[in-house]
Design an enzyme around this catalytic site. Structure first.
Site, PDB file in Angstrom:
ATOM      1  N   VAL A  84       0.854  -1.190   0.000  1.00 58.64           N
ATOM      2  CA  VAL A  84       0.000   0.000   0.000  1.00 58.64           C
ATOM      3  C   VAL A  84       0.895   1.246   0.000  1.00 58.64           C
ATOM      4  O   VAL A  84       1.808   1.351   0.816  1.00 58.64           O
ATOM      5  CB  VAL A  84      -0.938   0.032   1.233  1.00 58.64           C
ATOM      6  CG1 VAL A  84      -1.852   1.253   1.188  1.00 58.64           C
ATOM      7  CG2 VAL A  84      -1.769  -1.241   1.316  1.00 58.64           C
ATOM      8  N   ASP A 192     -13.138 -10.747   6.583  1.00 57.32           N
ATOM      9  CA  ASP A 192     -11.757 -10.556   7.038  1.00 57.32           C
ATOM     10  C   ASP A 192     -11.653  -9.343   7.969  1.00 57.32           C
ATOM     11  O   ASP A 192     -10.728  -8.539   7.858  1.00 57.32           O
ATOM     12  CB  ASP A 192     -10.840 -10.389   5.816  1.00 57.32           C
ATOM     13  CG  ASP A 192      -9.389 -10.652   6.142  1.00 57.32           C
ATOM     14  OD1 ASP A 192      -9.112 -11.259   7.201  1.00 57.32           O
ATOM     15  OD2 ASP A 192      -8.512 -10.240   5.358  1.00 57.32           O
TER      16      ASP A 192
HETATM   17  P1  ATP Z   1      -3.436  -8.773   5.176  1.00 57.46           P
HETATM   18  O1  ATP Z   1      -2.730  -8.656   3.885  1.00 57.46           O
HETATM   19  O2  ATP Z   1      -3.059  -9.970   5.966  1.00 57.46           O
HETATM   20  O3  ATP Z   1      -4.923  -8.649   5.037  1.00 57.46           O
HETATM   21  P2  ATP Z   1      -3.238  -6.019   6.050  1.00 57.46           P
HETATM   22  O4  ATP Z   1      -4.696  -5.734   6.148  1.00 57.46           O
HETATM   23  O5  ATP Z   1      -2.365  -5.351   7.080  1.00 57.46           O
HETATM   24  O6  ATP Z   1      -2.947  -7.569   6.122  1.00 57.46           O
HETATM   25  P3  ATP Z   1      -3.128  -4.457   3.661  1.00 57.46           P
HETATM   26  O7  ATP Z   1      -4.610  -4.406   3.525  1.00 57.46           O
HETATM   27  O8  ATP Z   1      -2.321  -4.626   2.421  1.00 57.46           O
HETATM   28  O9  ATP Z   1      -2.703  -5.643   4.616  1.00 57.46           O
HETATM   29  O10 ATP Z   1      -2.684  -3.128   4.407  1.00 57.46           O
HETATM   30  C1  ATP Z   1      -1.370  -2.956   4.889  1.00 57.46           C
HETATM   31  C2  ATP Z   1      -1.303  -1.720   5.765  1.00 57.46           C
HETATM   32  O11 ATP Z   1      -1.415  -0.557   4.945  1.00 57.46           O
HETATM   33  C3  ATP Z   1      -2.422  -1.581   6.788  1.00 57.46           C
HETATM   34  O12 ATP Z   1      -2.132  -2.266   7.972  1.00 57.46           O
HETATM   35  C4  ATP Z   1      -2.472  -0.068   7.003  1.00 57.46           C
HETATM   36  O13 ATP Z   1      -1.478   0.304   7.934  1.00 57.46           O
HETATM   37  C5  ATP Z   1      -2.076   0.473   5.630  1.00 57.46           C
HETATM   38  N1  ATP Z   1      -3.254   0.877   4.829  1.00 57.46           N
HETATM   39  C6  ATP Z   1      -4.032   0.087   4.076  1.00 57.46           C
HETATM   40  N2  ATP Z   1      -5.005   0.786   3.462  1.00 57.46           N
HETATM   41  C7  ATP Z   1      -4.835   2.068   3.834  1.00 57.46           C
HETATM   42  C8  ATP Z   1      -5.549   3.316   3.562  1.00 57.46           C
HETATM   43  N3  ATP Z   1      -6.618   3.333   2.767  1.00 57.46           N
HETATM   44  N4  ATP Z   1      -5.098   4.444   4.143  1.00 57.46           N
HETATM   45  C9  ATP Z   1      -4.032   4.416   4.969  1.00 57.46           C
HETATM   46  N5  ATP Z   1      -3.323   3.298   5.281  1.00 57.46           N
HETATM   47  C10 ATP Z   1      -3.724   2.141   4.725  1.00 57.46           C
END
Ligand code: ATP
Ligand code: MG
Length: 354
Positions: A84, A192
């Site tokens: 991200v 999830d």
């Molecule tokens: P998994 O891949 O196991 O579901 P995750 O939810 O931590 O884990 P991602 O959804 O890729 O994985 O997100 C990674 C991190 O990026 C999040 O923990 C958050 O800190 C940040 N993040 C994700 N989306 C946003 C957003 N829209 N705005 C700000 N930060 C974000």
């Protein structure tokens, strides 16, 4: 804002070449402003005068964004599925989060994913992270999301360790409104729900993200058995492969809240300090052991009752999002008018704010 109006052949009268004057025309994202023209390395755009002074913000309905319209600022998170990044829209300066999920899949699955992502895009609720646009390009799905400058509840929890009940009630209220919207309005099971999929910002807002993403991955042929996320918050009925419904998300909500309150994931491995041997040991514990409870000597009866209204092994015994909204745990702190904005920002300044 509409994309387009590119006029590559227009002759520009660029600002005078001395540096002070030039800096007035150069925005942070490398865009020159000249009268009603915006120009950067990707082209020229004609905009109305008031847009030059204060470019209007992009709304979810403006579905004409392209990846070339963004500058990458920095990586803000990594999950199992992808990366991200904080990105900035070149023409308006607005920040977004760009999530890129790498997946090499066949044409039919791609079309299916594109369709599912459209559903995501149609969601409009203040308690759900806005998905502005998604693309499939070169083996990767890119999703432009509303940027939440406080990061996730998982990030926040690492800083504060535990969240006191009054703040937890205020957070819970917003999550329930988001869940109510997904369940009752959109008929979506999140699948999830976990601390990293609850995002917060400096305005004190809490929003649910990544709904539908796991559904897309689960229902895409060839990917059904490649779940790489966490099983920690998965309900017993999902683990054993029974049919499951909206109340599967309520189980996850209960575990998330209990973890926020105690500072620890509610299940601990049989040998303390040793960790889980493998994911099956954790799954077995969730299915076979009694449901976790909030310790009544540390928390209010209302909180303990709320947790046990969520964490019931039989989904029929759990309350719905709608029913939980009137639970005494939420009304208990109603009069305090809890403001989450200073609470979230006290843990650290936001990464970037417009
Ligand atoms: P998994 O891949 O196991 O579901 P995750 O939810 O931590 O884990 P991602 O959804 O890729 O994985 O997100 C990674 C991190 O990026 C999040 O923990 C958050 O800190 C940040 N993040 C994700 N989306 C946003 C957003 N829209 N705005 C700000 N930060 C974000
Ligand atoms: Mg996520």
């Amino acid at each position: 804002m509409k994309k387009g109006n590119l006029a590559p052949n227009l002759k520009l009268s660029l600002p005078p070449p001395d540096e002070v004057a030039l800096s007035k025309f150069l925005t942070e994202s490398g865009t020159f402003k000249d009268g009603d023209l915006l120009v950067n390395r990707d082209g020229v755009r004609v905009v109305s005068q008031n847009q030059v002074e204060a470019p209007s913000l992009i709304r979810p309905s403006d579905n004409q964004l392209s990846l070339a319209d963004f500058d990458a600022v920095k990586v803000i998170g990594k999950g199992n599925g992808g990366i991200v990044r904080l990105v900035q829209h070149k023409w308006t300066g607005q920040f977004f989060a760009l999530k890129v999920i790498q997946m090499n899949i066949e044409e039919s699955a791609r079309r299916h994913i594109a369709q599912e992502l459209k559903i995501n895009q149609s969601s409009q609720c203040p308690y759900v992270v806005v998905c502005y646009q998604s693309f499939y390009d070169n083996g990767a799905i890119s999703i432009i999301l509303e940027y939440m400058d406080g990061g996730s509840l998982a990030d926040f929890l690492k800083k504060v360790r535990t969240i006191p009940e009054p703040y937890l009630a205020a957070i819970c209220k917003q999550v329930l409104k988001g869940l109510w919207y997904l369940h009752h309005e959109k008929h979506i099971i999140h699948r999830d729900l976990k601390p990293s999929n609850l995002l917060v910002n400096h305005r004190g807002e809490v929003k649910i993200t990544d709904f539908g993403v796991s559904a897309i991955l689960a229902s895409t042929s060839g990917l059904a058995n490649t779940f790489v996320g966490t099983y920690n918050y998965m309900s017993p009925e999902r683990i054993v492969g029974s049919t499951y419904g909206y109340r599967s998300d309520i189980w996850s909500l209960g575990l998330v809240l209990l973890e926020c309150a105690t500072g620890q994931f509610p299940y601990s491995p049989p040998q303390p300090g040793e960790g889980w041997i493998n994911v099956y040991e954790l799954m077995e514990t969730i299915v076979d052991h009694p449901a976790p409870r909030a310790p009544s000597d540390l928390f209010s009866p209302e909180f303990c009752s709320f947790i046990s209204a969520c964490i019931q092994k039989d989904p029929k015994d759990r309350l719905s999002a709608n029913e939980l909204m009137t639970h005494p745990f939420l009304s208990k702190f109603g009069d305090l008018d809890i403001d989450l904005a200073p609470y979230f920002t006290s843990a650290g300044p936001p990464l970037a704010t417009l």
